[in-house]
Write a protein that holds these residues in place. Structure first.
Motif, PDB file in Angstrom:
ATOM      1  N   ALA A 188      -3.683   7.164  12.106  1.00 11.55           N
ATOM      2  CA  ALA A 188      -3.651   5.777  11.648  1.00 11.55           C
ATOM      3  C   ALA A 188      -2.808   5.641  10.390  1.00 11.55           C
ATOM      4  O   ALA A 188      -2.129   4.644  10.193  1.00 11.55           O
ATOM      5  N   GLN A 189      -2.822   6.647   9.544  1.00 13.70           N
ATOM      6  CA  GLN A 189      -2.020   6.607   8.332  1.00 13.70           C
ATOM      7  C   GLN A 189      -0.531   6.651   8.650  1.00 13.70           C
ATOM      8  O   GLN A 189       0.269   5.990   8.019  1.00 13.70           O
ATOM      9  N   ILE A 190      -0.135   7.400   9.661  1.00 11.35           N
ATOM     10  CA  ILE A 190       1.261   7.473  10.056  1.00 11.35           C
ATOM     11  C   ILE A 190       1.721   6.132  10.624  1.00 11.35           C
ATOM     12  O   ILE A 190       2.831   5.700  10.386  1.00 11.35           O
ATOM     13  N   ILE A 191       0.866   5.460  11.348  1.00 13.66           N
ATOM     14  CA  ILE A 191       1.230   4.202  11.985  1.00 13.66           C
ATOM     15  C   ILE A 191       1.475   3.105  10.946  1.00 13.66           C
ATOM     16  O   ILE A 191       2.231   2.189  11.180  1.00 13.66           O
ATOM     17  N   ASN A 192       0.864   3.167   9.779  1.00 12.37           N
ATOM     18  CA  ASN A 192       1.044   2.180   8.720  1.00 12.37           C
ATOM     19  C   ASN A 192       1.462   2.886   7.438  1.00 12.37           C
ATOM     20  O   ASN A 192       0.638   3.222   6.619  1.00 12.37           O
ATOM     21  N   GLU A 193       2.745   3.104   7.278  1.00 11.73           N
ATOM     22  CA  GLU A 193       3.264   3.851   6.137  1.00 11.73           C
ATOM     23  C   GLU A 193       3.827   2.876   5.100  1.00 11.73           C
ATOM     24  O   GLU A 193       4.657   2.038   5.417  1.00 11.73           O
ATOM     25  N   LYS A 194       3.360   2.993   3.853  1.00 10.68           N
ATOM     26  CA  LYS A 194       3.816   2.115   2.768  1.00 10.68           C
ATOM     27  C   LYS A 194       4.779   2.886   1.865  1.00 10.68           C
ATOM     28  O   LYS A 194       4.553   4.050   1.551  1.00 10.68           O
ATOM     29  N   PHE A 195       5.852   2.204   1.432  1.00 14.70           N
ATOM     30  CA  PHE A 195       6.829   2.861   0.579  1.00 14.70           C
ATOM     31  C   PHE A 195       7.567   1.846  -0.277  1.00 14.70           C
ATOM     32  O   PHE A 195       7.670   0.672   0.066  1.00 14.70           O
ATOM     33  N   THR A 196       8.058   2.305  -1.410  1.00 14.98           N
ATOM     34  CA  THR A 196       8.819   1.466  -2.337  1.00 14.98           C
ATOM     35  C   THR A 196      10.299   1.772  -2.154  1.00 14.98           C
ATOM     36  O   THR A 196      10.723   2.907  -2.330  1.00 14.98           O
ATOM     37  N   LEU A 197      11.073   0.738  -1.801  1.00 19.85           N
ATOM     38  CA  LEU A 197      12.512   0.913  -1.583  1.00 19.85           C
ATOM     39  C   LEU A 197      13.311   0.699  -2.860  1.00 19.85           C
ATOM     40  O   LEU A 197      14.343   1.337  -3.058  1.00 19.85           O
ATOM     41  N   LEU A 198      12.872  -0.224  -3.698  1.00 24.37           N
ATOM     42  CA  LEU A 198      13.494  -0.457  -5.005  1.00 24.37           C
ATOM     43  C   LEU A 198      12.373  -0.575  -6.027  1.00 24.37           C
ATOM     44  O   LEU A 198      11.361  -1.218  -5.756  1.00 24.37           O
ATOM     45  N   ASN A 199      12.559   0.019  -7.203  1.00 26.07           N
ATOM     46  CA  ASN A 199      11.526  -0.017  -8.223  1.00 26.07           C
ATOM     47  C   ASN A 199      12.127  -0.489  -9.545  1.00 26.07           C
ATOM     48  O   ASN A 199      12.858   0.249 -10.192  1.00 26.07           O
ATOM     49  N   ILE A 206       5.903  -1.984   4.341  1.00 26.12           N
ATOM     50  CA  ILE A 206       5.005  -1.219   5.215  1.00 26.12           C
ATOM     51  C   ILE A 206       5.634  -1.225   6.585  1.00 26.12           C
ATOM     52  O   ILE A 206       5.997  -2.277   7.112  1.00 26.12           O
ATOM     53  N   GLY A 207       5.786  -0.046   7.152  1.00 33.83           N
ATOM     54  CA  GLY A 207       6.287   0.062   8.517  1.00 33.83           C
ATOM     55  C   GLY A 207       5.107   0.245   9.454  1.00 33.83           C
ATOM     56  O   GLY A 207       4.154   0.953   9.142  1.00 33.83           O
ATOM     57  N   ARG A 208       5.176  -0.437  10.598  1.00 35.08           N
ATOM     58  CA  ARG A 208       4.111  -0.268  11.583  1.00 35.08           C
ATOM     59  C   ARG A 208       4.695  -0.360  12.984  1.00 35.08           C
ATOM     60  O   ARG A 208       5.740  -0.948  13.188  1.00 35.08           O
TER      61      ARG A 208
END
Length: 127
Positions: A20-31, A124-126
């Motif tokens: 389930a964690q792989i299916i909804n991955e959160k990441f910062t593209l610009l900070n 978040i990619g899903r």
């Protein structure tokens, strides 16, 4: 037998949480970015079909346009991108549907006004 069933349940439950964690991955593209241009490429663990992105700003910029680029390899990106969003508030959100990509990056194409403005883009990619 009860111990075996319990152990099997714990293993399956833990494996399900990991999936389930792989299916909804959160990441910062610009900070806290302060200029136009492309951020670094994020290489996701999984090729996602759908994306939900947030644009957070500081310093009251007048207008910011963010384009999300994506592809399968991370090498070269189509300059039309997966989607583009113009934000005139301190926080904006947008969704991208049915655009499969494994490697994504955010590109600030317009960045005007404000006092020492910054932009942070989180997605978040899903599947």
């Amino acid at each position: 037998m009860k111990k075996f069933t319990l152990v099997l349940f714990v293993i399956l439950f833990t494996a399900t949480l990991g999936f389930a964690q792989i299916i909804n991955e959160k990441f910062t593209l610009l900070n806290a970015t302060t200029t136009t241009g492309a951020g670094s490429v994020f290489n996701s663990l999984y090729p996602y079909n759908h994306w939900l992105c947030d644009i957070d700003t500081t310093g009251s910029p007048t207008s910011i346009t963010v384009r999300i680029d994506g592809n399968a390899t991370g090498d070269s990106f189509d300059t039309t991108g997966l989607a583009s969003e113009t934000c005139t508030a301190s926080k904006c959100s947008f969704a991208i549907a049915d655009q499969p990509a494994k490697n994504v990056r955010a590109v600030i194409t317009t960045f005007t006004g404000g006092t020492n403005p910054t932009v942070t883009v989180t997605c978040i990619g899903r599947d």
